[in-house]
Design a protein around this motif. Structure first.
Motif, mmCIF file in Angstrom:
data_model
loop_
_atom_site.group_PDB
_atom_site.id
_atom_site.type_symbol
_atom_site.label_atom_id
_atom_site.label_comp_id
_atom_site.label_asym_id
_atom_site.label_seq_id
_atom_site.Cartn_x
_atom_site.Cartn_y
_atom_site.Cartn_z
ATOM 1 N N CYS A 166 -3.672 4.246 5.214
ATOM 2 C CA CYS A 166 -3.541 5.147 4.054
ATOM 3 C C CYS A 166 -4.690 5.000 3.060
ATOM 4 O O CYS A 166 -4.816 5.818 2.150
ATOM 5 C CB CYS A 166 -2.200 4.930 3.353
ATOM 6 S SG CYS A 166 -2.058 3.367 2.472
ATOM 7 N N CYS B 171 0.841 -1.192 0.000
ATOM 8 C CA CYS B 171 0.000 0.000 0.000
ATOM 9 C C CYS B 171 0.879 1.246 0.000
ATOM 10 O O CYS B 171 2.103 1.163 0.098
ATOM 11 C CB CYS B 171 -0.939 -0.025 1.202
ATOM 12 S SG CYS B 171 -0.071 0.103 2.777
ATOM 13 N N LEU B 172 0.254 2.387 -0.061
ATOM 14 C CA LEU B 172 1.009 3.644 -0.173
ATOM 15 C C LEU B 172 1.897 3.902 1.039
ATOM 16 O O LEU B 172 3.027 4.359 0.900
ATOM 17 C CB LEU B 172 0.016 4.807 -0.376
ATOM 18 C CG LEU B 172 0.602 6.202 -0.574
ATOM 19 C CD1 LEU B 172 1.524 6.247 -1.789
ATOM 20 C CD2 LEU B 172 -0.511 7.225 -0.719
ATOM 21 N N CYS B 173 1.416 3.601 2.247
ATOM 22 C CA CYS B 173 2.218 3.878 3.456
ATOM 23 C C CYS B 173 3.153 2.729 3.805
ATOM 24 O O CYS B 173 4.022 2.878 4.660
ATOM 25 C CB CYS B 173 1.305 4.205 4.634
ATOM 26 S SG CYS B 173 0.507 2.779 5.407
ATOM 27 N N GLY B 174 2.966 1.565 3.181
ATOM 28 C CA GLY B 174 3.858 0.429 3.416
ATOM 29 C C GLY B 174 3.419 -0.501 4.542
ATOM 30 O O GLY B 174 4.075 -1.509 4.783
ATOM 31 N N ALA B 175 2.338 -0.168 5.241
ATOM 32 C CA ALA B 175 1.901 -1.007 6.366
ATOM 33 C C ALA B 175 1.446 -2.390 5.911
ATOM 34 O O ALA B 175 1.585 -3.368 6.635
ATOM 35 C CB ALA B 175 0.773 -0.314 7.134
ATOM 36 N N CYS C 216 -5.964 -0.726 3.165
ATOM 37 C CA CYS C 216 -5.125 -0.324 4.288
ATOM 38 C C CYS C 216 -5.883 0.696 5.137
ATOM 39 O O CYS C 216 -6.314 1.728 4.627
ATOM 40 C CB CYS C 216 -3.815 0.276 3.790
ATOM 41 S SG CYS C 216 -2.824 0.942 5.148
HETATM 42 ZN ZN LIG Z 1 -1.119 1.855 3.914
#
Ligand SMILES: [Zn+2]
Ligand SMILES: [Zn+2]
Length: 137
Positions: free
Chosen positions: A80, A9-13, A77
């Protein structure tokens, strides 16, 4: 050996892996995909659930009856908002994975556009791909 595709995902979580070659790549122009993406819809790789694995984080789930009338779980996510994948209640053996979140994709071609009857007039449809006005079987 099938390829291994990693996505995030965009934030990497959230991180995930697809251990299969993607042979079906569908652009969905249904109204739900337009809302959830804030764009013309979503582009998804159709893969077997056994070849898909979340390797980092836990996606949140949002469930809604799709334009097809089927119950669809959409995973995203919670931090994000990136869409990760969707899964139907009736066909848990398959998942549709958002293709825009792959980190190392090989060259892929769209194989189909679905729900073209609700496509936005500014959206682009690949004339070489199969087109279905609604939900294919
Ligand atoms: Zn994310
Ligand atoms: Zn859709």
């Amino acid at each position: 050996m099938p390829s291994t595709l990693n996505g995030s995902c965009l934030c990497g979580a959230i991180g995930y892996t697809v251990r299969a070659d993607v042979t079906e790549l569908r652009a969905c122009h249904c109204t739900n995909c337009q809302k959830i993406s804030g764009a013309g819809g979503t582009v998804n790789a159709l893969v077997a659930a056994k070849d898909f694995e979340i390797v980092r984080g836990t996606p949140k789930r949002y469930t809604k009856t799709a334009d097809s009338g089927r119950v669809l779980h959409r995973y995203f996510c919670g931090a994000c908002g990136s869409g990760i994948y969707s899964q139907r209640d009736t066909t848990p053996e398959r998942v549709v994975v958002r293709a825009g979140a792959f980190d190392n994709p090989p060259p892929m071609k769209l194989t189909a556009h679905i729900w073209t009857k609700s496509a936005r007039n500014w959206d682009v449809i690949d004339p070489a791909a199969q087109q279905t006005p609604g939900q294919p079987d």
